[in-house]
Design an enzyme around this catalytic site. Structure first.
Site, PDB file in Angstrom:
ATOM      1  CB  THR A   1     -70.262 -10.271 -10.070  1.00  0.00           C
ATOM      2  OG1 THR A   1     -70.285  -9.698 -11.489  1.00  0.00           O
ATOM      3  CG2 THR A   1     -71.338 -11.079  -9.749  1.00  0.00           C
ATOM      4  CB  THR A   2     -67.234 -11.283  -6.235  1.00  0.00           C
ATOM      5  OG1 THR A   2     -67.227 -12.273  -7.096  1.00  0.00           O
ATOM      6  CG2 THR A   2     -67.211 -12.178  -4.894  1.00  0.00           C
TER       7      THR A   2
ATOM      8  CE1 TYR B   1     -84.778  -6.675 -18.849  1.00  0.00           C
ATOM      9  CE2 TYR B   1     -84.809  -4.599 -19.898  1.00  0.00           C
ATOM     10  CZ  TYR B   1     -85.252  -5.446 -19.518  1.00  0.00           C
ATOM     11  OH  TYR B   1     -86.595  -5.524 -19.641  1.00  0.00           O
TER      12      TYR B   1
ATOM     13  CE1 TYR C   1     -67.094 -12.250 -15.805  1.00  0.00           C
ATOM     14  CE2 TYR C   1     -67.878 -10.371 -14.552  1.00  0.00           C
ATOM     15  CZ  TYR C   1     -67.685 -11.606 -14.701  1.00  0.00           C
ATOM     16  OH  TYR C   1     -68.076 -12.665 -13.736  1.00  0.00           O
TER      17      TYR C   1
ATOM     18  NE  ARG D   1     -73.169 -13.529 -11.626  1.00  0.00           N
ATOM     19  CZ  ARG D   1     -73.637 -13.467 -10.493  1.00  0.00           C
ATOM     20  NH1 ARG D   1     -74.806 -12.280 -10.414  1.00  0.00           N
ATOM     21  NH2 ARG D   1     -73.267 -14.243  -9.435  1.00  0.00           N
TER      22      ARG D   1
ATOM     23  CE  LYS E   1     -64.269 -13.203 -13.604  1.00  0.00           C
ATOM     24  NZ  LYS E   1     -64.923 -12.360 -12.596  1.00  0.00           N
TER      25      LYS E   1
ATOM     26  CB  ILE F   1     -60.777 -12.671 -12.319  1.00  0.00           C
ATOM     27  CG1 ILE F   1     -59.407 -11.651 -13.107  1.00  0.00           C
ATOM     28  CG2 ILE F   1     -61.361 -11.448 -11.591  1.00  0.00           C
ATOM     29  CD1 ILE F   1     -59.944 -10.597 -13.960  1.00  0.00           C
TER      30      ILE F   1
END
Length: 297
Positions: A46-47, A109, A135, A140, A164, A206
């Site tokens: 994501t980052t 989604y 994750y 999100r 994570k 993380i």
């Protein structure tokens, strides 16, 4: 089969003014992280703005990071997608170009059921021979990977080795550790929860914070694991204003602003992300200064 213990940086992707990837600056950041104690590099998450990359860019960025890191620390590639076939493809490619492990977010989604999540993650893990980290970030993706689901995957799929955890729910973290009976490593996905998650038995974090404070983030984990509870707590609390400022807008907007403030040339963001608002930027700049970081821009 732990991939790493300590602090792994969720690497940003530096950009040129034209929006192309700045691999020279990426190498500078990778070397800076390793020199300052970071224990693993997590690339194309994501980052790293992976959701704005083409598949070709995604794979090339993983490959470049592997080459830059030169086996000094593990490289874990973000390969998640809301399409199982796409995640399988990216995971195979990540293994092919030398990643030491993969990080796979729950499908966003679609909002899969727990049975759907199990099938999704099992298919991806079965497509590669390297370790896989789940994750979990409901904020999100719209779906929570429940502790029993995580534990079941850990027990049934050999190379699903870690999660994570970014739910923000410490009770969930405790339940994952309980349900999995020690068969899965847990990494904090929230920089403000490193100490409590490691105290519960987690392996580290993380981290976004690691960009600006690689040594300190590593030390929060290392001190706690060495029994220096007070030292670990003091670092965690000292850095809270920086952590809060780094998440005052959606990640990675603030951390890219912070890295530019510290003298790195990471450029801007790809749309639909936008530049940090001036008021938030000033709070971030002051937080960095107050914590003792050398703000040059």
């Amino acid at each position: 089969m732990s991939i790493f213990t300590g602090a792994g940086v969720a690497l940003i992707t530096p950009m040129h003014e034209d929006g192309s990837i700045n691999y020279d600056e990426m190498e500078r950041i990778v070397n800076y992280q390793i020199e300052n104690g970071t224990d693993a590099i997590i690339v194309c998450g994501t980052t790293g703005e992976a959701s704005t990359m083409t598949h070709e860019e995604h794979i090339e960025t993983i490959k470049a990071c592997v080459e830059m890191t030169k086996k000094r620390i593990p490289v874990i590639a973000g390969t998640g997608s809301n399409c199982t076939d796409t995640a399988v493809y990216l995971s195979k490619e990540a293994q092919r170009v030398g990643a030491d492990g993969i990080l796979v977010v729950s499908p966003y989604y679609n909002k899969a059921t727990q049975n759907g999540l199990k099938k999704h993650f099992t298919a991806i893990a079965g497509s590669v021979d390297i370790p896989m980290i789940l994750y979990n970030i409901q904020g999100r993706t719209g779906v929570n990977i429940q502790p029993k689901t995580i534990a079941s995957l850990a027990k049934e799929v050999e190379n699903i080795v870690a999660v994570k955890e970014a739910s923000g729910d410490l009770s969930q973290v405790a339940n994952i550790i309980y349900e999995s009976e020690g068969r899965i490593d847990v990494y904090s996905g929230n920089d403000d929860q490193i100490v409590p998650i490691v105290a519960l038995g987690g392996k580290g974090v993380i981290s976004v914070l690691s960009h600006v404070a690689p040594k300190e983030t590593h030390d929060i984990v290392a001190k706690l694991m060495a029994g220096d509870v007070k030292g670990s707590q003091e670092l965690q609390i000292k850095l809270l204003p920086v952590i809060h400022a780094l998440f005052s807008e959606v990640n990675p907007i603030p951390v890219k602003a912070a890295m530019n403030m510290l003298g790195f040339n990471v450029g801007s963001l790809r749309m639909p992300l936008s530049e940090m608002e001036d008021a938030h930027k000033e709070v971030l700049r002051q937080a960095l200064k107050d914590a003792g970081f050398n703000v040059v821009a």
